[in-house]
Design an enzyme around this catalytic site. Structure first.
Site, PDB file in Angstrom:
ATOM      1  N   SER A  41      57.507  -5.798  32.613  1.00  0.00           N
ATOM      2  CA  SER A  41      57.568  -6.166  34.037  1.00  0.00           C
ATOM      3  C   SER A  41      56.311  -6.919  34.482  1.00  0.00           C
ATOM      4  CB  SER A  41      57.739  -4.915  34.900  1.00  0.00           C
ATOM      5  OG  SER A  41      57.679  -5.299  36.269  1.00  0.00           O
ATOM      6  N   LEU A  42      56.523  -8.022  35.162  1.00  0.00           N
ATOM      7  CA  LEU A  42      55.402  -8.800  35.688  1.00  0.00           C
ATOM      8  C   LEU A  42      55.141  -8.457  37.154  1.00  0.00           C
ATOM      9  CD1 LEU A  42      56.121 -12.318  34.102  1.00  0.00           C
ATOM     10  CD2 LEU A  42      54.561 -10.537  33.300  1.00  0.00           C
ATOM     11  N   LYS A  92      69.103   0.796  39.347  1.00  0.00           N
ATOM     12  CA  LYS A  92      69.433   0.339  40.710  1.00  0.00           C
ATOM     13  C   LYS A  92      70.690   0.993  41.278  1.00  0.00           C
ATOM     14  CE  LYS A  92      67.062  -3.992  40.051  1.00  0.00           C
ATOM     15  NZ  LYS A  92      67.087  -5.443  40.020  1.00  0.00           N
ATOM     16  N   ALA A 154      78.319  -8.693  36.026  1.00  0.00           N
ATOM     17  CA  ALA A 154      78.625  -8.456  37.437  1.00  0.00           C
ATOM     18  C   ALA A 154      78.738  -6.965  37.773  1.00  0.00           C
ATOM     19  CB  ALA A 154      79.927  -9.176  37.813  1.00  0.00           C
ATOM     20  N   GLY A 156      76.519  -4.646  36.920  1.00  0.00           N
ATOM     21  CA  GLY A 156      75.210  -4.005  36.999  1.00  0.00           C
ATOM     22  C   GLY A 156      74.625  -4.092  38.400  1.00  0.00           C
ATOM     23  N   ASN A 178      82.148  -8.971  33.154  1.00  0.00           N
ATOM     24  CA  ASN A 178      81.349  -7.811  32.767  1.00  0.00           C
ATOM     25  C   ASN A 178      81.880  -7.227  31.475  1.00  0.00           C
ATOM     26  OD1 ASN A 178      79.077  -6.230  33.781  1.00  0.00           O
ATOM     27  ND2 ASN A 178      80.502  -4.503  33.716  1.00  0.00           N
TER      28      ASN A 178
HETATM   29  P1  NAP Z   1      71.819  -2.668  35.023  1.00  0.00           P
HETATM   30  O1  NAP Z   1      72.100  -2.163  36.393  1.00  0.00           O
HETATM   31  O2  NAP Z   1      71.518  -1.684  33.948  1.00  0.00           O
HETATM   32  O3  NAP Z   1      73.076  -3.570  34.589  1.00  0.00           O
HETATM   33  C1  NAP Z   1      73.171  -4.115  33.330  1.00  0.00           C
HETATM   34  C2  NAP Z   1      74.391  -5.055  33.266  1.00  0.00           C
HETATM   35  O4  NAP Z   1      74.340  -5.741  32.033  1.00  0.00           O
HETATM   36  C3  NAP Z   1      75.728  -4.336  33.300  1.00  0.00           C
HETATM   37  O5  NAP Z   1      76.658  -5.191  33.883  1.00  0.00           O
HETATM   38  C4  NAP Z   1      76.031  -4.120  31.806  1.00  0.00           C
HETATM   39  O6  NAP Z   1      77.424  -4.075  31.527  1.00  0.00           O
HETATM   40  C5  NAP Z   1      75.470  -5.392  31.234  1.00  0.00           C
HETATM   41  N1  NAP Z   1      75.036  -5.251  29.852  1.00  0.00           N
HETATM   42  C6  NAP Z   1      74.063  -4.431  29.381  1.00  0.00           C
HETATM   43  N2  NAP Z   1      73.916  -4.613  28.058  1.00  0.00           N
HETATM   44  C7  NAP Z   1      74.826  -5.556  27.692  1.00  0.00           C
HETATM   45  C8  NAP Z   1      75.167  -6.158  26.441  1.00  0.00           C
HETATM   46  N3  NAP Z   1      74.547  -5.825  25.325  1.00  0.00           N
HETATM   47  N4  NAP Z   1      76.156  -7.084  26.429  1.00  0.00           N
HETATM   48  C9  NAP Z   1      76.789  -7.433  27.577  1.00  0.00           C
HETATM   49  N5  NAP Z   1      76.513  -6.879  28.789  1.00  0.00           N
HETATM   50  C10 NAP Z   1      75.531  -5.967  28.843  1.00  0.00           C
HETATM   51  O7  NAP Z   1      70.574  -3.680  35.009  1.00  0.00           O
HETATM   52  P2  NAP Z   1      69.980  -4.540  36.219  1.00  0.00           P
HETATM   53  O8  NAP Z   1      68.941  -3.743  36.928  1.00  0.00           O
HETATM   54  O9  NAP Z   1      71.063  -5.138  36.997  1.00  0.00           O
HETATM   55  O10 NAP Z   1      69.157  -5.679  35.426  1.00  0.00           O
HETATM   56  C11 NAP Z   1      69.814  -6.668  34.664  1.00  0.00           C
HETATM   57  C12 NAP Z   1      68.805  -7.729  34.220  1.00  0.00           C
HETATM   58  O11 NAP Z   1      68.415  -8.539  35.322  1.00  0.00           O
HETATM   59  C13 NAP Z   1      67.507  -7.176  33.635  1.00  0.00           C
HETATM   60  O12 NAP Z   1      67.151  -7.952  32.530  1.00  0.00           O
HETATM   61  C14 NAP Z   1      66.496  -7.370  34.723  1.00  0.00           C
HETATM   62  O13 NAP Z   1      65.182  -7.519  34.216  1.00  0.00           O
HETATM   63  C15 NAP Z   1      67.008  -8.664  35.344  1.00  0.00           C
HETATM   64  N6  NAP Z   1      66.550  -8.806  36.731  1.00  0.00           N
HETATM   65  C16 NAP Z   1      65.671  -9.809  37.041  1.00  0.00           C
HETATM   66  C17 NAP Z   1      65.261  -9.964  38.338  1.00  0.00           C
HETATM   67  C18 NAP Z   1      64.309 -11.062  38.677  1.00  0.00           C
HETATM   68  O14 NAP Z   1      63.715 -10.994  39.739  1.00  0.00           O
HETATM   69  N7  NAP Z   1      64.177 -12.060  37.857  1.00  0.00           N
HETATM   70  C19 NAP Z   1      65.713  -9.129  39.353  1.00  0.00           C
HETATM   71  C20 NAP Z   1      66.608  -8.136  39.006  1.00  0.00           C
HETATM   72  C21 NAP Z   1      67.010  -7.980  37.681  1.00  0.00           C
HETATM   73  P3  NAP Z   1      78.279  -2.695  31.565  1.00  0.00           P
HETATM   74  O15 NAP Z   1      78.650  -2.497  33.000  1.00  0.00           O
HETATM   75  O16 NAP Z   1      79.428  -2.958  30.680  1.00  0.00           O
HETATM   76  O17 NAP Z   1      77.340  -1.614  31.052  1.00  0.00           O
END
Ligand code: NAP
Length: 311
Positions: A41-42, A92, A154, A156, A178
């Site tokens: 995390s940054l 989240k 979608a 997550g 998803n």
């Molecule tokens: P999360 O709530 O755990 O959701 C993960 C999502 O990814 C779910 O839809 C999950 O699908 C899917 N997934 C997980 N592993 C997968 C795989 N191997 N193949 C395909 N789908 C997969 O996570 P989140 O908090 O939303 O975060 C998601 C990402 O966004 C992270 O990398 C986070 O660092 C990034 N992010 C970045 C920012 C930014 O400011 N740049 C902000 C927010 C998040 P299922 O429902 O099938 O489990």
């Protein structure tokens, strides 16, 4: 003012003995991010730069909190002298059910990324949707409302927030993808009223949930402009790309919410076909600036935050 920021990664055990664990910190730790993984995390370097610039004598730290530790961590947080916390992967959605109050953006998305601690209560906000919107505008000089958007992941927490923002913006078209397709389907059911009206662009349905397989994605590709990765795929250098280059075309804009020191596999795939791509750093800055404003009820020094990330 002292400005030694900790690089330490704290844990649930540290929260249980917080007075002892935080005793060595140069500035009081009153903000942080809970996640697993969290080392990447940054947010600490960005938020600590903002705190310094605003001469706020506290610091923001990382907390490695596993999924099965979240409830205990939030219970402890209520009793500690924190201003607030960010929540990242995988917390989240789970946290939404464990907080005391939620603002409208949080209730809509069913996911929370920003907590304020007020009188031993946890108040949730979600800045991911608005952060995404601002990032797309700054990276591609377009408005989401004019785009046909596909969201991978979608189901997550981030995917939910982005999908709701697209619906509120009344984007041209939204395709929800998803790994667990039922989650995308159930989100599509919630968003359907926002896509009831006709729009100008062709016969494709304005809102669809589709299974994550190559034939289904291939069918969608001519009818989408912006492809968003909201899965964690790409956080590790060895991760496969969520969409192979053979499905991408030069007209696509590719937004990867993942950010890292190098190009993610998805952004490399975009490069291969000459599509425009952007990683998640700009979203990180915008959602983080919005979190800062929520905690301190003042505008965030966004240029300082951007600069702290080398942008
Ligand atoms: P999360 O709530 O755990 O959701 C993960 C999502 O990814 C779910 O839809 C999950 O699908 C899917 N997934 C997980 N592993 C997968 C795989 N191997 N193949 C395909 N789908 C997969 O996570 P989140 O908090 O939303 O975060 C998601 C990402 O966004 C992270 O990398 C986070 O660092 C990034 N992010 C970045 C920012 C930014 O400011 N740049 C902000 C927010 C998040 P299922 O429902 O099938 O489990």
């Amino acid at each position: 003012m002292k400005n030694e920021q900790t690089t330490q990664r704290y844990t649930l055990a540290d929260l249980e003995n917080w007075r002892g664990a935080a005793a060595g910190a140069d500035l009081p730790i009153r903000l942080g991010v809970f996640g697993d993984p969290v080392a990447h995390s940054l947010s600490p370097q960005m938020q600590n730069a903002a705190l310094r610039a605003c001469e706020i004598d506290m610091q923001y730290a990382r907390f490695h909190i596993r999924a099965n530790e979240l409830r205990s961590a939030l219970r402890l947080l209520r009793k500690l002298d924190f201003v607030g916390i960010n929540l990242t992967v995988p917390h989240k959605i789970a946290a939404f059910a464990q907080i005391d109050e939620a603002d409208e953006s949080t209730r809509r998305a069913g996911a929370v990324n920003t907590l304020r601690v007020r009188d031993e209560r946890l108040v949730g906000s979600n800045t991911d949707g608005e952060g995404f919107l601002r990032a797309v505008r700054s990276e591609f000089s377009v408005d989401v409302r004019d785009l046909r958007v596909m969201i991978l992941g979608a189901g997550g927490g981030t995917g939910h927030a982005i999908a709701w923002q697209c619906a509120l913006e009344n984007c041209e078209r939204l395709v929800l993808v998803n790994r667990t397709c039922e989650k995308a389907q159930s989100l599509a059911d919630q968003l359907r009223p926002y896509f009831a009206g006709p729009r100008v662009l062709g016969p494709a349905a304005r809102l669809e949930a589709v299974v994550w397989d190559e034939p289904a994605l291939r069918t969608q590709m001519p009818d989408v402009d912006l492809i968003v990765n909201a899965t964690p795929l790409g956080m590790n250098l060895s991760d496969p790309t969520p969409i192979p280059a053979r499905l991408l075309a030069p007209h696509h804009m590719v937004f990867d919410a993942v950010y890292g020191p190098t190009k993610t596999s998805l952004l490399r795939a975009a490069d291969e076909v000459g599509a425009r791509g952007a990683n998640g750093l700009s979203m990180l800055v915008h959602q983080g600036a919005l979190s800062f404003s929520i905690w301190f009820d003042r505008e965030a020094p966004i240029d300082v935050m951007r600069k702290a990330l080398g942008r």
